[in-house]
Design a protein around this motif. Structure first.
Motif, PDB file in Angstrom:
ATOM      1  N   GLU A  12      17.493  70.010  86.864  1.00 28.50           N
ATOM      2  CA  GLU A  12      17.710  68.639  87.314  1.00 28.50           C
ATOM      3  C   GLU A  12      16.410  67.964  87.726  1.00 28.50           C
ATOM      4  OE1 GLU A  12      20.457  66.658  87.234  1.00 28.50           O
ATOM      5  OE2 GLU A  12      21.078  68.300  85.934  1.00 28.50           O
ATOM      6  N   LYS A  47      22.997  64.835  90.572  1.00 22.38           N
ATOM      7  CA  LYS A  47      24.129  65.724  90.316  1.00 22.38           C
ATOM      8  C   LYS A  47      24.346  66.661  91.503  1.00 22.38           C
ATOM      9  CE  LYS A  47      24.025  65.726  85.255  1.00 22.38           C
ATOM     10  NZ  LYS A  47      23.966  66.566  84.041  1.00 22.38           N
ATOM     11  N   SER A  96      28.879  64.887  88.489  1.00 19.73           N
ATOM     12  CA  SER A  96      27.956  63.765  88.294  1.00 19.73           C
ATOM     13  C   SER A  96      28.513  62.533  88.998  1.00 19.73           C
ATOM     14  CB  SER A  96      27.748  63.495  86.802  1.00 19.73           C
ATOM     15  OG  SER A  96      27.206  64.621  86.147  1.00 19.73           O
TER      16      SER A  96
END
Length: 423
Positions: free
Chosen positions: A11, A28, A69
Motif C-alpha cells: 500500500e 485501505k 477500501s
C-alpha cells in the motif's frame, strides 16, 4: 505474519507511485483475526460492516485477514460469534485514516480444538495383568526450581503478549483433599466437601488462564483467601464491631472519635452468671458508609450509601465501587460474558460462582502471580499482601498491631500452610 507486512509495504508503494495526497481519501484497511500468540484464528464466525456494506463468513488458517477500501471515515464495525452468549459480540470500531493504510489485529482469547473420531475396536480376550508395578507418573515442576517455566523468556508483541505459549507443564489438578488441609473441618464455619469440590472444579477448567499453574501461585492464592474468607464462602463483610474494635480496625476514621465509636459500635454487658448480653447493636450500615464513604482513597464511592453498597464481598473481599467496576470489565475478558454489571448488582459477589471468580479476577488483573513466583519467603508474601490489602502492611510497619492479632503474620502463616498442602 508476512501477509500483514506485504499489505503495508504494498500500500505504501501504491501511495508513493500515485503521489496521492494525504488529504484526498482514506487508505485501505486490513482487519486480521488472531489469537493472543499472533496465530490465525480458524473457525470463528465474523461480520464486518461499513458504509452500508457487510462482509461475513468464517475464518480459516488461510483466510483470516480482510482488506477493505473505505470511501469515508465512517467507523468500521466488527463482530465475532460468542459461544457463551450464543450471539455475536461487538469488538472495538475501526476508524480509517486519511491517505494511510491501516492494519488492525483483532486479538481474541479463543482457539479451535479439532475433534477426533475413534474407530470401533473389537473386544479382545483380557490379558493377565503384569506383575511388575507400573512406573510412577513424572512429577510436576518442583517448587524449589523455576516452577516449570522455560528459563528463556518468550518473545512478546508491542502489547506485552507472548508470541507463543510459555513452556510451563501444569502440575496435577487442584483437589478437594488439598483444599481441606488449608480449610480443615475443625475450623468454625468450615466449608463442606461439596463446596471444596466446586472450588476445585471451577479452577481446574483453566489453571493457566487463572495463573494458578504452579505450586507457588496456588499457595499464595489460597493463603491470602484464608485470611480474607476463612470459611471459603466469600460472604459479605461484617461491621459488627465493638467501640474498641472500630477504633483499632478503622483508626483513620474512629482513631480520634471515641465518642462516635461508642454511638456506632456494639456494646455488650457482662452478666453475673458469666454470660454476655448485647445492650446495643452495631449500626453496621452507618459504620460502612463512614469508613468506606465518599472521598475515601481508592474506593471511588461517589454517592451516599456507596460504602455499604460496595462493602467487602467475595473470596478476596472486593471493596469499593472502583473494584466492582474493574471486576465488571475484567469478567468480560476472562469469561466472555458482558451481560453482568456488578456495579448495578453488587450482591452477586456473595453468590456462586462470582464469589470465587472475583478473587480470580483480582489475582490476574493485579498480577499478584508475578510476585508469587518469587517464592514462599516473607518478603514475597508481604508483596502479595500489599496488592490485596496495603493498609495492613502500613500498619504493620508502623507497629500498630503490637499486642493484637497481626493479619500480616497470619497471611505469612497461611501461605506457608497452603504451600505444604500442595507439594
Amino acid at each position: 505474519m508476512s501477509e500483514w507486512k506485504d499489505f503495508l509495504e504494498r500500500e505504501w508503494r501504491l501511495l508513493k507511485s500515485s503521489m496521492r495526497l494525504a488529504e484526498e481519501q482514506p487508505g485501505k484497511v486490513m482487519i486480521c483475526f488472531i489469537n493472543r500468540h499472533l496465530e490465525p484464528l480458524d473457525g470463528v464466525r465474523y461480520k464486518i460492516r461499513y458504509e452500508g456494506k457487510e462482509v461475513s463468513g468464517t475464518t480459516t488458517v488461510n483466510g483470516y485477514c480482510f482488506t477493505l477500501s473505505p470511501k469515508t471515515l465512517q467507523p468500521i464495525e466488527t463482530w465475532v460469534w460468542s459461544r457463551s452468549r450464543n450471539d455475536y459480540k461487538k469488538l472495538d470500531d475501526v476508524i480509517p485514516q486519511i491517505g494511510k493504510p491501516l492494519l488492525v489485529r483483532k486479538c481474541l482469547n479463543t482457539f479451535k480444538v479439532q475433534a477426533k473420531t475413534h474407530p470401533v475396536i473389537p473386544v479382545a480376550e483380557p490379558k493377565p495383568r503384569p506383575t511388575a508395578p507400573r512406573p510412577a507418573p513424572p512429577p510436576g515442576p518442583s517448587p524449589m526450581t523455576n516452577q516449570g517455566v522455560d528459563v528463556h523468556p518468550p518473545k512478546r508483541d508491542e502489547k506485552g503478549n507472548a508470541l507463543y505459549p510459555v513452556d510451563r507443564p501444569v502440575p496435577d489438578k487442584i483437589t478437594p483433599e488439598q483444599l481441606r488441609k488449608i480449610f480443615p473441618k475443625n475450623a468454625h464455619g468450615h466449608p463442606t466437601d461439596e463446596h471444596l469440590k466446586k472450588v476445585a472444579d471451577e479452577l481446574n477448567t483453566d489453571l493457566v488462564k487463572y495463573k494458578l499453574d504452579t505450586v507457588y501461585r496456588r499457595a499464595h492464592f489460597f493463603g491470602q483467601i484464608k485470611q480474607e474468607s476463612p470459611s471459603l464462602s466469600g460472604k459479605e463483610e461484617s461491621f459488627n464491631y465493638t467501640p474498641s474494635g472500630l477504633i483499632g480496625t478503622f483508626s483513620s476514621y474512629y482513631g480520634k472519635l471515641h465518642k462516635e465509636a461508642e454511638e456506632d459500635g456494639r456494646i455488650v454487658e457482662k452478666l453475673k452468671n458469666g454470660k454476655k448480653k448485647v445492650i446495643q447493636k452495631a449500626n453496621q450500615e452507618v459504620i460502612a458508609n463512614k469508613v468506606y464513604g465518599i472521598g475515601k482513597k481508592g474506593f471511588q464511592n461517589t454517592n451516599p450509601g456507596d460504602g455499604w453498597r460496595y462493602r467487602g464481598r467475595g473470596m478476596h473481599q472486593t471493596t469499593g465501587k472502583a473494584n466492582y467496576s474493574n471486576f465488571t470489565v475484567y469478567y468480560r475478558l476472562l469469561w466472555d460474558d458482558g451481560l453482568i454489571n456488578f456495579v448495578e448488582k453488587p450482591e452477586l459477589l456473595s453468590e456462586w460462582p462470582y464469589t470465587l471468580r472475583s478473587a480470580i479476577s483480582y489475582w490476574v488483573r493485579n498480577e499478584c502471580y508475578k510476585i508469587a513466583d518469587n517464592g514462599i519467603d516473607d518478603k514475597s508474601i508481604d508483596g502479595v499482601t500489599k496488592k490485596i490489602n496495603p493498609g495492613e502492611i502500613d500498619k504493620n510497619l508502623a507497629g500498630s498491631y503490637e499486642g493484637k492479632t497481626n493479619p500480616v503474620i497470619n497471611r505469612r502463616s497461611y501461605v506457608k500452610l497452603a504451600y505444604k498442602s500442595f507439594i
